[in-house]
Scaffold this motif. Structure first.
Motif, PDB file in Angstrom:
ATOM      1  N   LYS A  10      -5.411  -5.256   8.881  1.00  0.00           N
ATOM      2  CA  LYS A  10      -4.449  -4.184   8.678  1.00  0.00           C
ATOM      3  C   LYS A  10      -3.291  -4.744   7.864  1.00  0.00           C
ATOM      4  O   LYS A  10      -2.779  -5.818   8.175  1.00  0.00           O
ATOM      5  CB  LYS A  10      -3.942  -3.676  10.026  1.00  0.00           C
ATOM      6  N   VAL A  11      -2.884  -4.019   6.824  1.00  0.00           N
ATOM      7  CA  VAL A  11      -1.817  -4.517   5.951  1.00  0.00           C
ATOM      8  C   VAL A  11      -0.781  -3.436   5.659  1.00  0.00           C
ATOM      9  O   VAL A  11      -1.079  -2.247   5.651  1.00  0.00           O
ATOM     10  CB  VAL A  11      -2.375  -5.063   4.612  1.00  0.00           C
ATOM     11  N   GLY A  12       0.434  -3.892   5.434  1.00  0.00           N
ATOM     12  CA  GLY A  12       1.505  -3.067   4.909  1.00  0.00           C
ATOM     13  C   GLY A  12       1.883  -3.636   3.556  1.00  0.00           C
ATOM     14  O   GLY A  12       1.697  -4.820   3.310  1.00  0.00           O
ATOM     15  N   ILE A  31       7.965   0.775  -9.410  1.00  0.00           N
ATOM     16  CA  ILE A  31       7.487   1.051  -8.054  1.00  0.00           C
ATOM     17  C   ILE A  31       6.117   1.705  -8.100  1.00  0.00           C
ATOM     18  O   ILE A  31       5.209   1.327  -7.363  1.00  0.00           O
ATOM     19  CB  ILE A  31       8.515   1.906  -7.281  1.00  0.00           C
ATOM     20  N   GLY A  32       5.940   2.657  -8.970  1.00  0.00           N
ATOM     21  CA  GLY A  32       4.641   3.327  -9.104  1.00  0.00           C
ATOM     22  C   GLY A  32       3.539   2.367  -9.513  1.00  0.00           C
ATOM     23  O   GLY A  32       2.432   2.410  -8.966  1.00  0.00           O
ATOM     24  N   ASN A  33       3.844   1.474 -10.458  1.00  0.00           N
ATOM     25  CA  ASN A  33       2.850   0.497 -10.911  1.00  0.00           C
ATOM     26  C   ASN A  33       2.507  -0.500  -9.815  1.00  0.00           C
ATOM     27  O   ASN A  33       1.336  -0.847  -9.625  1.00  0.00           O
ATOM     28  CB  ASN A  33       3.356  -0.250 -12.150  1.00  0.00           C
ATOM     29  N   GLN A  34       3.521  -0.972  -9.098  1.00  0.00           N
ATOM     30  CA  GLN A  34       3.266  -1.908  -8.001  1.00  0.00           C
ATOM     31  C   GLN A  34       2.384  -1.260  -6.940  1.00  0.00           C
ATOM     32  O   GLN A  34       1.467  -1.879  -6.407  1.00  0.00           O
ATOM     33  CB  GLN A  34       4.583  -2.364  -7.374  1.00  0.00           C
ATOM     34  N   ARG A  35       2.669   0.020  -6.621  1.00  0.00           N
ATOM     35  CA  ARG A  35       1.889   0.740  -5.625  1.00  0.00           C
ATOM     36  C   ARG A  35       0.412   0.796  -6.050  1.00  0.00           C
ATOM     37  O   ARG A  35      -0.480   0.541  -5.241  1.00  0.00           O
ATOM     38  CB  ARG A  35       2.449   2.146  -5.443  1.00  0.00           C
ATOM     39  N   TYR A  41      -5.861  -3.562  -4.868  1.00  0.00           N
ATOM     40  CA  TYR A  41      -6.184  -4.834  -4.217  1.00  0.00           C
ATOM     41  C   TYR A  41      -6.694  -4.595  -2.797  1.00  0.00           C
ATOM     42  O   TYR A  41      -7.676  -5.195  -2.367  1.00  0.00           O
ATOM     43  CB  TYR A  41      -4.951  -5.744  -4.196  1.00  0.00           C
ATOM     44  N   ILE A  42      -6.021  -3.708  -2.078  1.00  0.00           N
ATOM     45  CA  ILE A  42      -6.433  -3.385  -0.708  1.00  0.00           C
ATOM     46  C   ILE A  42      -7.858  -2.842  -0.686  1.00  0.00           C
ATOM     47  O   ILE A  42      -8.686  -3.262   0.124  1.00  0.00           O
ATOM     48  CB  ILE A  42      -5.445  -2.370  -0.090  1.00  0.00           C
ATOM     49  N   ASP A  51       0.938   0.908   6.157  1.00  0.00           N
ATOM     50  CA  ASP A  51       2.228   1.489   5.813  1.00  0.00           C
ATOM     51  C   ASP A  51       2.777   0.876   4.535  1.00  0.00           C
ATOM     52  O   ASP A  51       2.309  -0.161   4.074  1.00  0.00           O
ATOM     53  CB  ASP A  51       3.228   1.265   6.941  1.00  0.00           C
ATOM     54  N   GLU A  52       3.767   1.538   3.980  1.00  0.00           N
ATOM     55  CA  GLU A  52       4.402   1.121   2.735  1.00  0.00           C
ATOM     56  C   GLU A  52       5.908   1.017   2.957  1.00  0.00           C
ATOM     57  O   GLU A  52       6.511   1.886   3.581  1.00  0.00           O
ATOM     58  CB  GLU A  52       4.108   2.180   1.678  1.00  0.00           C
ATOM     59  N   TYR A  53       6.486  -0.042   2.433  1.00  0.00           N
ATOM     60  CA  TYR A  53       7.931  -0.266   2.530  1.00  0.00           C
ATOM     61  C   TYR A  53       8.462  -0.407   1.112  1.00  0.00           C
ATOM     62  O   TYR A  53       7.963  -1.214   0.347  1.00  0.00           O
ATOM     63  CB  TYR A  53       8.219  -1.533   3.343  1.00  0.00           C
ATOM     64  N   VAL A  54       9.462   0.416   0.769  1.00  0.00           N
ATOM     65  CA  VAL A  54       9.984   0.425  -0.599  1.00  0.00           C
ATOM     66  C   VAL A  54      11.464   0.075  -0.591  1.00  0.00           C
ATOM     67  O   VAL A  54      12.255   0.683   0.127  1.00  0.00           O
ATOM     68  CB  VAL A  54       9.780   1.813  -1.249  1.00  0.00           C
ATOM     69  N   ASP A  55      11.829  -0.926  -1.405  1.00  0.00           N
ATOM     70  CA  ASP A  55      13.222  -1.301  -1.623  1.00  0.00           C
ATOM     71  C   ASP A  55      13.591  -0.775  -2.995  1.00  0.00           C
ATOM     72  O   ASP A  55      13.235  -1.354  -4.021  1.00  0.00           O
ATOM     73  CB  ASP A  55      13.366  -2.822  -1.563  1.00  0.00           C
TER      74      ASP A  55
END
Length: 63
Positions: A10-12, A31-35, A41-42, A51-55
């Motif tokens: 399980k990954v975030g 941010i869109g490209n990183q997502r 990769y996942i 889950d996703e955490y965005v700074d």
């Protein structure tokens, strides 16, 4: 040796805004490209997205 090849982890993901992105965009291209890269990769590595955490670089005062 521990064999983890049959495990599904399980990954975030953590995504951070690049300084080079402009402030006028609702969500930066960075941010869109990183997502997209992280979710690809996942999928390719048979991981379980949790889950996703965005700074986004915006300071918030919650008090």
């Amino acid at each position: 040796m521990l064999d983890l090849s049959n495990q599904k982890f399980k990954v975030g993901i953590y995504i951070r805004l690049s300084r080079e992105d402009g402030e006028d965009k609702k969500e930066s291209e960075s941010i869109g490209n990183q997502r997209l890269i992280l979710k690809r990769y996942i999928k390719e590595n048979n991981l379980q997205f949790i889950d996703e955490y965005v700074d986004d670089g915006v300071s918030r005062n919650y008090f």
